[in-house]
Design a protein around this motif. Structure first.
Motif, PDB file in Angstrom:
ATOM      1  N   ARG A  10      60.304  -6.503  57.162  1.00  0.00           N
ATOM      2  CA  ARG A  10      58.802  -6.228  57.955  1.00  0.00           C
ATOM      3  C   ARG A  10      58.174  -7.326  58.344  1.00  0.00           C
ATOM      4  O   ARG A  10      57.755  -7.328  57.279  1.00  0.00           O
ATOM      5  CB  ARG A  10      57.579  -4.937  57.267  1.00  0.00           C
ATOM      6  N   PRO A  11      58.045  -7.327  59.923  1.00  0.00           N
ATOM      7  CA  PRO A  11      56.895  -8.213  59.848  1.00  0.00           C
ATOM      8  C   PRO A  11      55.753  -8.257  59.533  1.00  0.00           C
ATOM      9  O   PRO A  11      55.121  -6.834  59.428  1.00  0.00           O
ATOM     10  CB  PRO A  11      57.170  -8.145  61.281  1.00  0.00           C
ATOM     11  N   SER A  17      46.901  -2.714  58.487  1.00  0.00           N
ATOM     12  CA  SER A  17      47.773  -1.057  59.015  1.00  0.00           C
ATOM     13  C   SER A  17      48.730  -1.035  57.764  1.00  0.00           C
ATOM     14  O   SER A  17      48.656  -0.511  56.651  1.00  0.00           O
ATOM     15  CB  SER A  17      48.160  -0.976  59.688  1.00  0.00           C
ATOM     16  N   LEU A  18      49.302  -2.393  57.655  1.00  0.00           N
ATOM     17  CA  LEU A  18      50.656  -2.241  56.541  1.00  0.00           C
ATOM     18  C   LEU A  18      49.922  -3.339  55.028  1.00  0.00           C
ATOM     19  O   LEU A  18      50.626  -2.268  54.940  1.00  0.00           O
ATOM     20  CB  LEU A  18      51.190  -4.096  56.999  1.00  0.00           C
ATOM     21  N   SER A  95      48.719  -3.523  66.375  1.00  0.00           N
ATOM     22  CA  SER A  95      48.349  -1.933  66.952  1.00  0.00           C
ATOM     23  C   SER A  95      49.169  -1.189  67.881  1.00  0.00           C
ATOM     24  O   SER A  95      49.821  -0.412  67.535  1.00  0.00           O
ATOM     25  CB  SER A  95      47.373  -2.706  67.649  1.00  0.00           C
TER      26      SER A  95
HETATM   27  C1  LIG Z   1      39.352  -0.357  57.408  1.00  0.00           C
HETATM   28  C2  LIG Z   1      40.364  -0.459  58.881  1.00  0.00           C
HETATM   29  C3  LIG Z   1      39.825   0.294  59.664  1.00  0.00           C
HETATM   30  C4  LIG Z   1      40.308  -0.568  60.850  1.00  0.00           C
HETATM   31  N1  LIG Z   1      39.698   1.222  61.379  1.00  0.00           N
HETATM   32  C5  LIG Z   1      40.167   0.572  62.513  1.00  0.00           C
HETATM   33  C6  LIG Z   1      40.117   1.954  64.341  1.00  0.00           C
HETATM   34  O1  LIG Z   1      39.056   2.321  64.043  1.00  0.00           O
HETATM   35  N2  LIG Z   1      41.000   1.823  65.378  1.00  0.00           N
HETATM   36  C7  LIG Z   1      41.657   0.967  65.484  1.00  0.00           C
HETATM   37  O2  LIG Z   1      42.644   1.118  66.726  1.00  0.00           O
HETATM   38  N3  LIG Z   1      42.371   0.287  64.325  1.00  0.00           N
HETATM   39  C8  LIG Z   1      41.420   0.674  63.173  1.00  0.00           C
HETATM   40  N4  LIG Z   1      42.149  -0.528  62.494  1.00  0.00           N
HETATM   41  C9  LIG Z   1      43.293  -0.842  62.310  1.00  0.00           C
HETATM   42  C10 LIG Z   1      43.859  -2.179  62.740  1.00  0.00           C
HETATM   43  O3  LIG Z   1      43.291  -1.978  63.597  1.00  0.00           O
HETATM   44  C11 LIG Z   1      45.062  -2.766  62.359  1.00  0.00           C
HETATM   45  O4  LIG Z   1      44.874  -4.426  62.690  1.00  0.00           O
HETATM   46  C12 LIG Z   1      45.992  -2.922  63.345  1.00  0.00           C
HETATM   47  O5  LIG Z   1      46.188  -0.968  63.368  1.00  0.00           O
HETATM   48  C13 LIG Z   1      47.145  -3.225  62.887  1.00  0.00           C
HETATM   49  O6  LIG Z   1      47.499  -4.656  63.505  1.00  0.00           O
HETATM   50  P1  LIG Z   1      48.154  -5.974  62.117  1.00  0.00           P
HETATM   51  O7  LIG Z   1      47.972  -6.794  63.116  1.00  0.00           O
HETATM   52  O8  LIG Z   1      47.452  -6.019  61.234  1.00  0.00           O
HETATM   53  O9  LIG Z   1      49.417  -5.321  62.068  1.00  0.00           O
HETATM   54  P2  LIG Z   1      49.766  -5.323  60.817  1.00  0.00           P
HETATM   55  O10 LIG Z   1      48.748  -4.303  59.533  1.00  0.00           O
HETATM   56  O11 LIG Z   1      50.363  -6.245  60.182  1.00  0.00           O
HETATM   57  O12 LIG Z   1      51.307  -4.973  61.273  1.00  0.00           O
HETATM   58  C14 LIG Z   1      51.180  -3.355  61.613  1.00  0.00           C
HETATM   59  C15 LIG Z   1      52.676  -2.999  61.697  1.00  0.00           C
HETATM   60  O13 LIG Z   1      53.246  -3.685  62.703  1.00  0.00           O
HETATM   61  C16 LIG Z   1      54.758  -4.168  62.649  1.00  0.00           C
HETATM   62  N5  LIG Z   1      53.716  -5.716  63.575  1.00  0.00           N
HETATM   63  C17 LIG Z   1      52.909  -6.456  63.401  1.00  0.00           C
HETATM   64  N6  LIG Z   1      52.463  -7.476  64.621  1.00  0.00           N
HETATM   65  C18 LIG Z   1      54.116  -6.924  64.785  1.00  0.00           C
HETATM   66  C19 LIG Z   1      54.655  -7.128  66.098  1.00  0.00           C
HETATM   67  N7  LIG Z   1      54.622  -8.472  66.686  1.00  0.00           N
HETATM   68  N8  LIG Z   1      55.926  -7.265  66.264  1.00  0.00           N
HETATM   69  C20 LIG Z   1      56.135  -6.052  65.837  1.00  0.00           C
HETATM   70  N9  LIG Z   1      56.352  -5.528  64.939  1.00  0.00           N
HETATM   71  C21 LIG Z   1      54.519  -5.833  64.806  1.00  0.00           C
HETATM   72  C22 LIG Z   1      54.206  -4.138  61.247  1.00  0.00           C
HETATM   73  O14 LIG Z   1      55.357  -4.482  60.545  1.00  0.00           O
HETATM   74  C23 LIG Z   1      53.718  -2.994  60.526  1.00  0.00           C
HETATM   75  O15 LIG Z   1      54.897  -2.331  60.774  1.00  0.00           O
HETATM   76  C24 LIG Z   1      41.805  -0.383  61.297  1.00  0.00           C
HETATM   77  C25 LIG Z   1      42.639  -0.847  59.480  1.00  0.00           C
HETATM   78  C26 LIG Z   1      41.271  -1.000  58.552  1.00  0.00           C
HETATM   79  C27 LIG Z   1      41.672  -1.677  57.191  1.00  0.00           C
END
Ligand SMILES: Cc1cc2nc3c(=O)[nH]c(=O)nc-3n(C[C@H](O)[C@H](O)[C@H](O)COP(=O)(O)OP(=O)(O)OC[C@H]3O[C@@H](n4cnc5c(N)ncnc54)[C@H](O)[C@@H]3O)c2cc1C
Length: 278
Positions: A10-11, A17-18, A95
């Motif tokens: 997984r990326p 989220s992951l 996201s």
């Molecule tokens: C306490 C908490 C509260 C939160 N509250 C909110 C909220 O109020 N609203 C909201 O919108 N979000 C919320 N989030 C989630 C947050 O916004 C995450 O940042 C977002 O959902 C995922 O982005 P990430 O970069 O962290 O992805 P990751 O967690 O790194 O990845 C998420 C998924 O996407 C895949 N992925 C990641 N990047 C790519 C890419 N470029 N191409 C293809 N696949 C990819 C990964 O493999 C994984 O399956 C919350 C998270 C936490 C921990």
């Protein structure tokens, strides 16, 4: 590398989220491919009337970007996601790839002309956001394909939008949210886009609500029709955040407030928006 490692890889982007899913043992990938080591994937820029966001652009970078501030609904969305820690790590690409039914980005982006630039072994291609998200936590991407960039057409002059979410506290997902983007010609609404979040498996675009406003003067009557259409289109589940009936009423109220702010912004007023806390 994703292709070489196969479906068990997984990326990893911001990990917001992951990593929680892995901690809960709801995801157990054998390999993580850390995108943070790939240079040049985090940027906000505007080119020929199109705003471009690299997939690795953090929510906080968009919140503080003067370029992104040209489309206020994007600032509303970025600034309202969780808390500072999450916004500093989480990315817009992660996201949209996560397609969480409670996520904020897809709802706000749905009301704009948004395309997802995808990257795979066969090259790059663009997809409208509506075709990219297939279902809850499901997009069209294969395991070895990536979101590379998110592009948004800058709305024409006379446009205004707003994204409003009701939350129980900062670090939790919204109970419900509404995004409204309008283009006005004097008192008449030329274009309207309305989307709802957290009240279905994917963001819900409310075409009937848009039709109620389009080519009309926005007044109590047309607004009431749009609110009723939003209430009818919402398909929420009762859960710890509230009953389905409560959420239906809530989205109608959020649409009303978002239309009001969108209208004021379309007239050139500066209006600050932050999530509404229950
Ligand atoms: C306490 C908490 C509260 C939160 N509250 C909110 C909220 O109020 N609203 C909201 O919108 N979000 C919320 N989030 C989630 C947050 O916004 C995450 O940042 C977002 O959902 C995922 O982005 P990430 O970069 O962290 O992805 P990751 O967690 O790194 O990845 C998420 C998924 O996407 C895949 N992925 C990641 N990047 C790519 C890419 N470029 N191409 C293809 N696949 C990819 C990964 O493999 C994984 O399956 C919350 C998270 C936490 C921990």
């Amino acid at each position: 590398m994703l292709s070489q490692l196969g479906e068990e890889a997984r990326p990893l982007a911001g990990g917001q989220s992951l990593i929680p899913l892995m901690k809960l043992r709801l995801a157990s990938p054998l390999h993580l491919v850390d995108l943070n080591f790939v240079p040049g994937c985090a940027y906000v820029k505007e080119e020929n009337g199109t705003m471009c966001f690299g997939a690795l652009t953090r929510h906080a970078a968009i919140e503080h970007s003067e370029v992104a501030a040209r489309i206020p609904i994007l600032h509303d969305c970025a600034a309202g996601i969780a808390d500072v820690q999450v916004r500093n790590r989480g990315t817009i690409g992660g996201s949209v790839a996560e397609a969480d039914p409670s996520g904020d980005w897809a709802v706000a982006l749905m009301t704009l002309a948004t395309e997802i630039r995808c990257l795979g072994n066969n090259g790059e291609w663009n997809l409208p956001l509506a075709d990219f998200v297939k279902d809850a936590y499901t997009t069209v991407l294969a395991p070895d394909e990536l979101v590379k960039e998110i592009t948004v057409k800058v709305p024409p002059k006379g446009s205004g939008g707003a994204y409003l979410a009701l939350k129980r506290s900062a670090p939790v997902y919204a109970t419900a949210s509404a995004a409204v983007q309008l283009t006005m010609d004097g008192e008449v609404c030329r274009q309207a886009a309305i989307a709802l979040g957290c009240v279905g498996l994917t963001p819900i675009r409310v075409k009937d609500a848009e039709a109620a406003l389009r080519s009309q003067v926005i007044n109590e009557k047309t607004l009431a029709m749009a609110m009723e259409a939003a209430r009818a289109a919402a398909d929420p589940q009762s859960d710890m955040r509230g009953s389905a009936q409560y959420k239906r009423t809530l989205v109608a109220g959020l649409v009303k407030r978002a239309v009001d702010i969108a209208l004021r912004r379309a007239r050139g007023e500066q209006v600050e928006v932050s999530p509404i806390y229950a």
